[in-house]
Enzyme design. Sequence first.
Site, PDB file in Angstrom:
ATOM      1  N   LEU A   1       0.839  -1.200   0.000  1.00 42.61           N
ATOM      2  CA  LEU A   1       0.000   0.000   0.000  1.00 42.61           C
ATOM      3  C   LEU A   1       0.871   1.246   0.000  1.00 42.61           C
ATOM      4  O   LEU A   1       1.701   1.430   0.898  1.00 42.61           O
ATOM      5  CB  LEU A   1      -0.923   0.022   1.216  1.00 42.61           C
TER       6      LEU A   1
ATOM      7  N   LYS B   1       1.045  10.780  -1.993  1.00 40.57           N
ATOM      8  CA  LYS B   1       2.174  11.651  -1.635  1.00 40.57           C
ATOM      9  C   LYS B   1       3.504  11.137  -2.170  1.00 40.57           C
ATOM     10  O   LYS B   1       4.519  11.843  -2.128  1.00 40.57           O
ATOM     11  CB  LYS B   1       2.212  11.845  -0.124  1.00 40.57           C
TER      12      LYS B   1
END
Length: 351
Positions: free
Chosen positions: A132, A136
């Site tokens: 995951l 960003k």
Amino acid sequence: MATEAFEGKTLMITGGTGSFGNTVLKHFLNSEIGEIRIFSRDEKKQDDMRHRLQATHPGEAGKVRFFIGDVRDPQSVRDAMHGVDFIFHAAALKQVPSCEFFPMEAVRTNVIGTDNVLHAAIAEGVERVVCLSTDKAAYPINAMGKSKALMESVIYANARTGAGRTTICCTRYGNVMCSRGSVIPLFIKQIREGRPVTVTDPSMTRFLMNLDEAVDLVQFAFEHANPGDLFIQKAPASTIGDLAEAVQRVFGRTETQVIGTRHGEKLFETLMTREEMLRAEDMGEYFRVRSDSRDLNYDKFFVEGTVRTQADESYTSHNTRRLDVEGTVEKIKTAEYVQLALQGREAEAVQ
């Protein structure tokens, strides 16, 4: 969610006591999965999860086993991984301000920790690993994003070299509403206490998805991944100002106070870079970005090169489908935390 591929199998979730791990349990507990291993370093959260499962799912709680350990410690990872078929790697430091002040802590967990998990998975012959990541990581400007970008490089390197029978892939998504450290629970708390709702920059935009969608993305990646693939959900976005207005429409009106951006915050987030857009495949609700299959042949990089290296624009929270206030109200109501909060039961939610 289709769970047939997990029948009789063992799934390990790193960072499994968090909001993502709890949502995975909600999806999988009543399936024919053989075992779910929760791997994390917080014994209190594990104990809370264990008792919650025993109270709410007494018949299925026995499927869940708990392992105390830290992805920073290779031995603890290996000890927990014997006999594991699949891994959802969710362990991470993900709060922007804390990573900004302690960047090496982000590196130790997000980068080195991921490398530890992947090396152990390859050594143990794990079939599939879904990691995951976050928006960003695309054009990162803060330490958290930079550590996640380097984490993605570690993922692709392991997927490309020596993974053997282990298929390693990555997912990248935007803000998961009401996950740990997210802003909606803060807004609700401020409204409950009669304090102003604090907004960093009203024009700032963020992608919005709920925890069920985050798990669906990981499941889609699990089902469709080739080694080194990156999967991205097409997600709507709203401005922070509209998000604050939407939460106030649902939970009550209070003053809004603009406080300025925090350390390392962007005006908008990018889910897919211009460079990745060239390798992207539209799969309906998701994009697949195929791995860069080039090897370390220097002629290709310095002599031949490529004609076109980037698309005209990235896929960002500024150019995705923008929700108005009413649309944002409907979106936040899909979050379980918000549903519990409307009943005065937000303390029961796991973040």
